[in-house]
Design an enzyme around this catalytic site. Structure first.
Site, PDB file in Angstrom:
ATOM      1  N   ARG A  90      19.365  46.863  64.268  1.00 12.28           N
ATOM      2  CA  ARG A  90      19.706  46.329  65.620  1.00 12.28           C
ATOM      3  C   ARG A  90      20.808  48.287  66.216  1.00 12.28           C
ATOM      4  NH1 ARG A  90      25.702  43.678  66.576  1.00 12.28           N
ATOM      5  NH2 ARG A  90      26.664  43.880  64.325  1.00 12.28           N
ATOM      6  N   GLY A 224      47.240  45.168  66.247  1.00 10.53           N
ATOM      7  CA  GLY A 224      47.022  46.382  67.068  1.00 10.53           C
ATOM      8  C   GLY A 224      48.253  46.838  67.337  1.00 10.53           C
ATOM      9  N   ASP A 254      38.034  48.135  60.175  1.00  8.62           N
ATOM     10  CA  ASP A 254      37.582  48.383  59.092  1.00  8.62           C
ATOM     11  C   ASP A 254      38.466  49.273  58.520  1.00  8.62           C
ATOM     12  OD1 ASP A 254      35.604  47.017  60.179  1.00  8.62           O
ATOM     13  OD2 ASP A 254      34.987  48.509  61.206  1.00  8.62           O
TER      14      ASP A 254
END
Length: 311
Positions: A90, A224, A254
């Site tokens: 993709r 976060g 990541d």
């Protein structure tokens, strides 16, 4: 062999561009277009490589875009092991609208993958005899829910630590199987696994429950702006997010995982590896677009937070 093998079952070619204005109907002219290899495990590999670690990226690869993905990785000096699939790899698009400062992200679902293609990945993992195995990212269409279980079992044949970052049914199947060295859910992924919203105490309790059940030896929950929590059998650490000027949240998780695995693969103590991971995640958010963390930024933030520089 490389110290770390990363696995990406649903990789992408990430295309990042700028536009003066994004609007419907009219042609939107894109400028300053860049192409980067993407997908969870590939991003982890790129971070480990940037930090100076030895890494090999294994990924499902389809047709021309799969070949392009390999060329992009080789251009960064990353060893590349493609597992051929019938579908096309993709291509994802991110556009920054200069008039509003907003980012638009277009992510196709990608090719359909079958069980025998996952088994080919597992066979490749079983050939690795030392180091860490990291599987990261969503499952592609059609992939069995137990895909990561198959990869964990292959890593276990040679006693290799298996690290996992995924979500949904794939995360549930892998945790139910157990034996994971390190699992890194976000808060929303942990809540989805638990089946309800979690406050600070609930996050810690859910992480401890995973360890107590033998599902994982370590659980790192990224929150976060709320920082992160790391749980082991005998410790629970919580660190606040580091203060940086946030430009994009893409790749922060990541970068966190890549830095943590790099540090653990070098024998760092857990608390020091956790701090480096926090620095890497923060460094990634300070970059625009799909850019991951840079080594110099990671260690500058790490030192500012009180971390000792690596030998």
């Amino acid at each position: 062999m490389a110290a770390v093998l990363t696995i990406t079952l649903n990789p992408t070619i990430d295309v990042f561009s700028e536009a003066d204005r994004v609007q419907p109907t009219h042609k939107v002219r894109l400028k300053d277009t860049s192409y980067e290899p993407g997908g969870g495990g590939i991003n982890v590999a790129r971070v480990i490589s940037a930090l100076g670690g030895g890494v090999e990226a294994l990924a499902l690869s389809g047709w021309e875009m799969g070949d392009f993905l390999g060329r992009l990785l080789k251009a960064e000096g990353i060893a590349w092991t493609p597992i051929p699939i019938a579908g096309e790899t993709r291509v994802a698009l991110m556009v920054h609208d200069r008039s509003t400062g907003l980012e638009y992200r277009f992510l196709p679902e990608g090719p359909e993958v079958r069980g025998h293609e996952i088994d080919a990945c597992a066979d490749a993992v079983a050939r690795k005899t030392d180091g860490f195995v990291v599987a990261s990212g969503s499952l592609p269409r059609g992939a069995p829910a137990d895909s990561y279980v198959r990869l964990a079992q292959a890593a276990a044949r040679n006693g290799l630590p298996f690290v996992l970052d995924t979500s949904g049914a794939a995360l549930k199947a892998a945790l139910n199987h157990g034996g994971i060295f390190l699992v890194k859910p976000s808060q929303s992924e942990l809540e989805s696994y638990a089946g309800h919203e979690l406050d600070a105490a609930g996050i810690e309790a859910a992480a401890r429950a995973i360890i107590a059940a033998g599902q994982a030896r370590m659980v790192a929950v990224t929150l976060g702006a709320g920082g992160a929590v790391l749980a082991t059998a005998d410790r629970l650490l919580r660190l606040p997010a580091m203060t940086v000027a946030v430009r994009s949240a893409v790749g922060a998780g990541d970068s966190f995982l890549g830095a943590m695995v790099w540090a653990l693969s070098r024998g760092w103590e857990i608390d020091r590896a956790f701090l480096l991971a926090m620095a890497a995640g923060a460094a990634a958010t300070a970059n625009s677009g799909t850019s991951l963390c840079r080594r110099e930024d990671v260690f500058a933030l790490f030192a500012t937070a009180g971390g000792r520089q690596p030998p």
